[in-house]
Design an enzyme around this catalytic site. Structure first.
Site, PDB file in Angstrom:
ATOM      1  CD  GLU A 186     -81.945  38.045   7.620  1.00 40.36           C
ATOM      2  OE1 GLU A 186     -81.936  37.029   8.339  1.00 40.36           O
ATOM      3  OE2 GLU A 186     -82.694  39.022   7.855  1.00 40.36           O
ATOM      4  CG  HIS A 208     -79.421  40.754   8.179  1.00 37.85           C
ATOM      5  ND1 HIS A 208     -80.294  41.803   8.368  1.00 37.85           N
ATOM      6  CD2 HIS A 208     -79.647  39.890   9.202  1.00 37.85           C
ATOM      7  CE1 HIS A 208     -81.012  41.580   9.453  1.00 37.85           C
ATOM      8  NE2 HIS A 208     -80.640  40.435   9.975  1.00 37.85           N
TER       9      HIS A 208
END
Length: 536
Positions: A321, A277
């Site tokens: 994320e 992420h």
């Protein structure tokens, strides 16, 4: 050539970092066969290359309010940086836009009014839950179906019947069984004017005892905070408890994106997927979480640009994320059954340079027998590749549970085998850990986890100077990143990527996935709700 608009978005120094990366990518290199690919790629990936990307990400954050959070300019500039380098390296780059619930708290307070006045400290005694509602709530604290004796099997707040007497008051909820968002939404529906969520206390570990950061996922209309288990027990045992909870929050739908880059070479029907992420929390630069994973896979991708791999390799830098795995979930839920079946496996790298590190490898076969069960068939084989690498380096590893806290969640929920690395977050290092990897017992693997000090200047950004002085006496740190840990892990990334790019025959074939995809599209992945430490 870097465009003027990109220079403006990144800032002068970060644009120079892009140019440096472009220069490295443009250097002469010969196309390489896959025969010796593992050794060659691992040798090509250097600590200096990874640290160059971390420097660029810090500069981007510094030019954009000190953070790289999705829905904010720092993330957009980070995505520009990654996409530009990958295009220059010859990858096919796709920028996949999506919307998500952007949530941020800008100010808060929490105080006990009776039986005696006490003022509590933000991020020390309590934390505002992500996607909390704003406003001020003053009222009596009403415990909701708490379980304060072993085994603390809490279902507090999971059923509407739990909330007798809550209307007009502040609900005291306990972590466990269902997501935080469900608990607080149920409290709001029952007429509560605020919510306090205590940790569960079902183990003696810090992750189930201490103050934690909880994510509600979807915005609620009442202020909601988290507290430690001991504080919750104290509140539950205080007659006549009256408190005031106040929060100033932002909750709105914003745009962000995933950056996906696919190799020129390889079988398009056999895809090795590699992800990290790219976003930080809105409160910091996110140099370890997850600049470390993003930089690690970026350097591996750049160095393997001319490798003629047998299988297609697809790199992904996920957005949002930190808002509940939104980017990776959006990607997986958007796959057709045919495209889903082409993904042979997924490798995830989230926090691979924690300053007080462990060498964690995701426990694909559930050999540790803790927490979640094994990953889908093939996950054990992925784990074995990482274990073999660390054994060759004479480094011990720890079995890292599939808790659902990172972007492997939607992949394993739909049957795609997964694995990866994790050097630890807020959990304290033990004396047994120190015997394996050195460091400081009783301090978190990352003392700056989700804090502004997760940067290249941790002490300047609020880190405990004494703790970091002690860490620097036993380790070499580059800001909030342990250089030994990230160097070894970057080589482990290269080893696994090159191994599977050449040969996925160890991964067993999967059954048809249409039903799993339909279920995933209809509801959040189970790993995101039942297992996720941030949301449940």
């Amino acid at each position: 050539m870097v465009s003027r608009s990109l220079r403006r978005r990144l800032g002068g120094i970060a644009a120079a970092a892009v140019l440096l990366g472009a220069f490295v990518v443009a250097g002469p290199a010969q196309a390489t066969s896959s025969g010796n690919g593992v050794r060659q790629l691992t040798k090509a990936v250097t600590l200096g290359g990874v640290l160059r990307h971390l420097t660029a990400l810090q500069v981007i954050a510094s030019h954009n309010g000190g953070n790289r959070g999705s829905g904010l300019p720092g993330f957009d500039a980070s995505a520009d940086y990654v996409a530009t380098l990958m295009r220059l390296a010859g990858y096919r780059v796709t920028r996949q836009p999506f919307q998500f619930n952007f949530c941020e708290d800008t100010a808060s307070s929490f105080a006990q009014n009776a039986p005696a006045p006490i003022t509590y400290v933000d991020q020390q005694d309590y934390d505002v839950m992500t996607c909390s509602g704003g406003g001020t709530a003053t009222g009596a604290v009403v415990p909701v179906d708490l379980q304060l004796t072993t085994p603390n099997a809490s279902t507090s707040g999971c059923e509407a019947a739990d909330f007798a007497g809550v209307a007009g008051n502040i609900a005291l909820l306990q972590r466990g069984t269902c997501p935080f968002g469900q608990k607080v939404a149920n409290a709001e529906a029952a007429g509560a004017i605020g919510a306090i969520v205590m940790n569960q206390g079902n183990t003696t570990g810090a992750d189930r005892q201490d103050l934690f950061l909880g994510t509600l996922g979807t915005p609620v209309g009442i202020p909601a905070i988290s507290i430690s288990y001991p504080q919750g027990v104290a509140f539950a045992g205080t007659p006549g408890l009256n408190v005031t909870v106040s929060a100033e929050t932002i909750a709105e739908v914003r745009n962000t994106e995933n950056v996906i880059a696919e190799s020129r070479y390889g079988n398009p029907d056999e895809v090795v997927m590699v992800g990290a992420h790219l976003d930080s929390v809105p409160g910091g630069a996110g140099i370890n979480d997850n600049g470390s994973g993003s930089a690690g896979i970026l350097e591996v991708a750049l160095q393997m640009r001319n490798f003629k791999t047998k299988n297609k390799v697809r790199f992904a830098w996920w957005g949002a994320e930190e808002a509940n795995l939104v980017g990776s979930t959006f990607y997986v839920n958007g796959l057709s059954a045919e495209e889903h079946a082409k993904i042979a496996l997924y490798l995830n790298f989230d926090m691979i340079g924690s300053p007080n590190y462990q060498f964690g490898v995701y426990d694909g076969d559930n050999s540790a027998g803790e927490g979640a069960g094994p990953g889908p068939a093939g996950s054990a084989q992925i784990e074995a590749v990482f274990e073999a690498y660390f054994a060759s380096q004479h480094q011990a590893t720890a079995a890292s549970d599939f808790t659902g806290r990172s972007d492997y969640g939607p992949f394993i929920a739909t049957g795609i085998p997964a694995g990866g690395l994790f050097t630890g977050a807020e959990v304290d290092k033990t004396a047994a850990d120190v015997a394996l990897w050195g460091g400081i017992a009783g301090q978190p693997y990352d003392p700056c986890y989700h804090d502004p000090c997760d940067s290249l200047t941790p002490e300047r950004n609020g880190a405990d100077a004494a703790v970091y002085a002690q860490l620097r006496r036993v380790y070499h740190l580059f800001g909030n990143v342990n250089t030994f840990a990230i160097d070894k892990n970057a080589d482990a990334v290269a080893t696994a990527v090159a191994t599977f790019a050449h040969d996925t025959s160890s991964i067993p074939p999967r059954a048809p996935v249409a039903a799993a995809l339909a279920a995933a599209a209809a509801a959040p992945a189970p790993a995101q709700t039942a297992q996720g430490d941030w949301i449940g």
